[in-house]
Design a protein around this motif. Structure first.
Motif, PDB file in Angstrom:
ATOM      1  N   CYS A  33       0.850  -1.191   0.000  1.00  0.00           N
ATOM      2  CA  CYS A  33       0.000   0.000   0.000  1.00  0.00           C
ATOM      3  C   CYS A  33       0.885   1.241   0.000  1.00  0.00           C
ATOM      4  O   CYS A  33       1.974   1.229   0.573  1.00  0.00           O
ATOM      5  N   LEU A  35      -0.214   4.003   1.401  1.00  0.00           N
ATOM      6  CA  LEU A  35      -0.642   4.739   2.588  1.00  0.00           C
ATOM      7  C   LEU A  35      -0.366   3.889   3.833  1.00  0.00           C
ATOM      8  O   LEU A  35      -0.028   2.706   3.724  1.00  0.00           O
ATOM      9  N   ARG A  36      -0.506   4.513   4.992  1.00  0.00           N
ATOM     10  CA  ARG A  36      -0.352   3.802   6.267  1.00  0.00           C
ATOM     11  C   ARG A  36      -1.388   4.338   7.246  1.00  0.00           C
ATOM     12  O   ARG A  36      -1.084   5.136   8.136  1.00  0.00           O
ATOM     13  N   CYS A  37      -2.631   3.902   7.079  1.00  0.00           N
ATOM     14  CA  CYS A  37      -3.687   4.405   7.953  1.00  0.00           C
ATOM     15  C   CYS A  37      -3.454   3.951   9.392  1.00  0.00           C
ATOM     16  O   CYS A  37      -3.090   2.798   9.639  1.00  0.00           O
ATOM     17  N   TRP A  39      -5.572   3.333  11.647  1.00  0.00           N
ATOM     18  CA  TRP A  39      -6.498   2.291  12.081  1.00  0.00           C
ATOM     19  C   TRP A  39      -6.652   1.170  11.041  1.00  0.00           C
ATOM     20  O   TRP A  39      -7.634   0.426  11.077  1.00  0.00           O
ATOM     21  N   CYS A  40      -5.679   1.040  10.135  1.00  0.00           N
ATOM     22  CA  CYS A  40      -5.771   0.011   9.079  1.00  0.00           C
ATOM     23  C   CYS A  40      -6.108  -1.354   9.688  1.00  0.00           C
ATOM     24  O   CYS A  40      -5.432  -1.807  10.613  1.00  0.00           O
ATOM     25  N   THR A  42      -6.012  -4.133   7.941  1.00  0.00           N
ATOM     26  CA  THR A  42      -5.259  -5.183   7.243  1.00  0.00           C
ATOM     27  C   THR A  42      -3.774  -4.795   7.210  1.00  0.00           C
ATOM     28  O   THR A  42      -3.187  -4.655   6.133  1.00  0.00           O
ATOM     29  N   SER A  46      -0.235  -3.706   4.444  1.00  0.00           N
ATOM     30  CA  SER A  46       0.209  -2.306   4.379  1.00  0.00           C
ATOM     31  C   SER A  46       1.444  -2.087   5.245  1.00  0.00           C
ATOM     32  O   SER A  46       2.563  -2.030   4.755  1.00  0.00           O
ATOM     33  N   GLY A  75      -6.961  -4.707  -0.980  1.00  0.00           N
ATOM     34  CA  GLY A  75      -5.553  -4.605  -0.603  1.00  0.00           C
ATOM     35  C   GLY A  75      -5.416  -4.343   0.883  1.00  0.00           C
ATOM     36  O   GLY A  75      -6.315  -4.689   1.673  1.00  0.00           O
ATOM     37  N   GLY A  76      -4.327  -3.601   1.154  1.00  0.00           N
ATOM     38  CA  GLY A  76      -3.434  -2.879   0.276  1.00  0.00           C
ATOM     39  C   GLY A  76      -4.153  -1.930  -0.701  1.00  0.00           C
ATOM     40  O   GLY A  76      -5.320  -1.631  -0.572  1.00  0.00           O
ATOM     41  N   ALA A 103      -8.277   3.320  -2.188  1.00  0.00           N
ATOM     42  CA  ALA A 103      -8.329   4.599  -1.470  1.00  0.00           C
ATOM     43  C   ALA A 103      -8.437   5.766  -2.445  1.00  0.00           C
ATOM     44  O   ALA A 103      -8.593   6.914  -2.021  1.00  0.00           O
ATOM     45  N   LYS A 120      -9.245   8.641   2.232  1.00  0.00           N
ATOM     46  CA  LYS A 120      -8.834   8.632   3.637  1.00  0.00           C
ATOM     47  C   LYS A 120      -8.859  10.040   4.227  1.00  0.00           C
ATOM     48  O   LYS A 120      -8.203  10.961   3.727  1.00  0.00           O
TER      49      LYS A 120
HETATM   50  S1  SF4 Z   1      -4.768  -0.980   3.128  1.00  0.00           S
HETATM   51 FE1  SF4 Z   1      -6.370   0.620   3.107  1.00  0.00          FE
HETATM   52  S2  SF4 Z   1      -6.748   1.039   5.288  1.00  0.00           S
HETATM   53 FE2  SF4 Z   1      -4.758  -0.055   5.146  1.00  0.00          FE
HETATM   54  S3  SF4 Z   1      -3.178   1.548   5.004  1.00  0.00           S
HETATM   55 FE3  SF4 Z   1      -3.729   1.012   2.914  1.00  0.00          FE
HETATM   56  S4  SF4 Z   1      -5.371   2.472   2.351  1.00  0.00           S
HETATM   57 FE4  SF4 Z   1      -5.177   2.518   4.570  1.00  0.00          FE
END
Ligand code: SF4
Length: 235
Positions: A33, A35-37, A39-40, A42, A46, A75-76, A103, A120
């Motif tokens: 991924c 991004l690094r949310c 509260w992800c 999964t 990521s 994903g991801g 996203a 996001k």
């Molecule tokens: S997989 Fe989705 S929720 Fe998780 S970090 Fe990537 S965009 Fe964010």
């Protein structure tokens, strides 16, 4: 060269979120991924991508063997992978309905029957996260999380769409309104609000989210798979 993609997991379940909630579906989770949310749910796709390369042909065979007619590519972030196009072409050739969960930070014109975009919000940025001690991911996440040209390209390309926002408080709504005002090619029924969390939300949270949906004409988004299976991988 073999046509492969990094896969964190595949599984057969019911779609838990959005317009196709309850539909039996084969899930293909790409690992990786941009991004690094904070509260992800999964992190194995990521923060700490797991899995191994899988041949596209074997993924399609596994999907068809379940009898599912729907595939969910998730994903991801599926759109960061160059071979996403090959994967989608293969599922389209197998006459499966394709949902892509993204996203919305990257756009490629791939075959897709329903694009499920989850932009996001600021509540996702991992400030003060022990997994990111120098805040390098927090800064990158903040720079990347909203890409208006990519979002508008996705909304223009696909007639079947949903825009799903993960909300933590009523304070998130002003940011959603501001973002939607800069997007085209959507209707209010395409907008979904989903309470953040990997457990069923409290009645109070459900109520304020539902009340906002009623005022705006948006949809409340449940997480059926959590209700049925709990927060478990492979569901
Ligand atoms: S997989 Fe989705 S929720 Fe998780 S970090 Fe990537 S965009 Fe964010």
């Amino acid at each position: 060269m073999t046509d492969t993609l990094p896969i964190a997991e595949t599984f057969f379940s019911v779609q838990g979120e959005g317009k196709l909630t309850g539909v039996p579906s084969f899930f293909v989770r790409l690992s990786g991924c941009n991004l690094r949310c904070k509260w992800c749910d999964t992190p194995y796709a990521s923060w700490k991508p797991e899995g191994q390369p899988r041949e596209i042909a074997s993924l399609v065979n596994d999907a068809l063997a379940t009898g599912a007619r729907h595939v969910v590519i998730t994903g991801g972030e599926p759109f960061i992978f160059k071979r996403l196009q090959n994967l989608c072409d293969a599922f389209a050739k197998a006459r499966m309905h394709i949902t892509i969960e993204t996203a919305g930070t990257v756009f490629e014109p791939v075959a897709c029957d329903l694009v499920s975009i989850s932009p996001k919000l600021a509540n996702s940025t991992p400030w003060d996260d022990p997994r990111d001690p120098d805040a390098s991911w927090a800064r990158r996440h903040e720079e990347r999380r909203i890409n208006l040209p990519a979002l508008n390209a996705l909304l223009a390309r696909y007639s079947e769409k949903q825009i799903k926002f993960v909300v933590q408080s009523e304070g998130d709504i002003a940011e959603i309104d501001m973002l939607l005002s800069q997007l085209s090619n959507w209707q209010r029924e395409d907008v979904l609000l989903m309470p953040e969390g990997v457990v069923a939300p409290s009645p109070e949270v459900r109520r304020w989210v539902a009340e906002i949906c009623m005022r705006r004409g948006w949809r409340y988004c449940t997480r059926l798979h959590i209700d049925i299976f709990g927060n478990k991988r492979g569901t």
